[in-house]
Design an enzyme around this catalytic site. Structure first.
Site, PDB file in Angstrom:
ATOM      1  N   PRO A 128       0.930  -1.334  -0.085  1.00 32.57           N
ATOM      2  CA  PRO A 128      -0.084   0.121   0.143  1.00 32.57           C
ATOM      3  C   PRO A 128       0.922   1.370  -0.079  1.00 32.57           C
ATOM      4  CG  PRO A 128      -1.041  -1.515   1.503  1.00 32.57           C
ATOM      5  CD  PRO A 128       0.411  -2.077   1.232  1.00 32.57           C
ATOM      6  N   TYR A 129       1.918   1.311   0.677  1.00 37.12           N
ATOM      7  CA  TYR A 129       2.940   2.416   0.532  1.00 37.12           C
ATOM      8  C   TYR A 129       3.326   2.690  -0.807  1.00 37.12           C
ATOM      9  CZ  TYR A 129       7.355   4.874   1.257  1.00 37.12           C
ATOM     10  OH  TYR A 129       8.569   5.910   1.310  1.00 37.12           O
ATOM     11  N   TYR A 130       3.686   1.724  -1.411  1.00 38.97           N
ATOM     12  CA  TYR A 130       4.312   1.796  -2.733  1.00 38.97           C
ATOM     13  C   TYR A 130       3.117   2.275  -3.751  1.00 38.97           C
ATOM     14  CZ  TYR A 130       8.874  -0.138  -2.511  1.00 38.97           C
ATOM     15  OH  TYR A 130      10.258  -0.524  -2.333  1.00 38.97           O
TER      16      TYR A 130
END
Length: 216
Positions: A128-130
């Site tokens: 999700p960060y990416y």
């Protein structure tokens, strides 16, 4: 150049504001969320403006008014949930891009993450960060801003090495936060980085030399 640093209270942002404060060529405005954070910077002789990435675009644009460049170094941090990643790393970045356009600021530098543009290289553990970084980049690329996207490798709380590479390998994919700040400082008015994106990790070259190899 007067530089508006978003995320100035973070580790990279704090080091970047210090570099800009010491510079003969630039001045700096630190964007922070809290009055006590603003006082901390003002005690060091650094101008600070209070604005919140979860607030309005108009408030951010007003805080940045009069600046020549924006550096987005903010991040939700590893201690928060992915809801904050969405609100800060993606929507917060999008708001500062809109704010730059509203304030008539054309130069914009974004801190992203190593290989954020290549889905096949994303870590499943922090996917999700990416995703947030990937789409923040896309929004910037679709804007009319004169951008540079810096994608540092795994961030280390270690002293500066002062040597860099634009190519990560399985054995070399990290970089001290202090060195990321030095990269950001270097690219602000480096024409070779205008409208460019690149990965950066520790290496063997000065940042000036490493950036000469950027390709269109």
């Amino acid at each position: 150049m007067k530089v508006f640093v978003v995320g100035a209270n973070g580790q990279i942002g704090t080091q970047l504001t210090n570099l800009l404060k010491q510079s003969d060529d630039h001045s700096v405005v630190a964007m922070v969320r809290k009055e006590e954070q603003a006082k901390k910077f003002e005690e060091k002789g650094i101008e600070a403006k209070i604005a919140d990435l979860e607030g309005s675009v108009e408030d951010i644009a007003e805080a940045a008014k009069g600046c020549d460049a924006i550096v987005f170094s903010a991040g939700s941090g590893g201690q928060t949930g992915y809801d904050k990643t969405l609100l800060i790393d993606l929507d917060g970045a999008a708001k500062t891009i809109e704010a730059a356009e509203k304030a008539g600021i054309h130069r914009y530098v974004m801190v992203s993450s190593l290989q954020a543009h290549n889905r096949e290289n994303w870590s499943e553990q922090i996917k999700p960060y990416y995703v947030a970084k990937h789409y923040a980049e896309k929004i910037l690329l679709q804007s009319n801003l004169n951008y540079t996207i810096v994608r540092p490798g795994r961030l280390l709380n270690e002293p500066s090495i002062g040597k860099f590479s634009l190519t990560a390998t399985p054995d070399n994919f990290s970089i001290p936060r202090e060195d990321v700040a030095k990269v950001l400082f270097e690219v602000i008015d480096n024409k070779n980085t205008f409208k460019r994106s690149f990965d950066v990790v520790s290496g063997e070259e000065t940042i000036t030399d490493a950036l000469t190899y950027l390709e269109d």
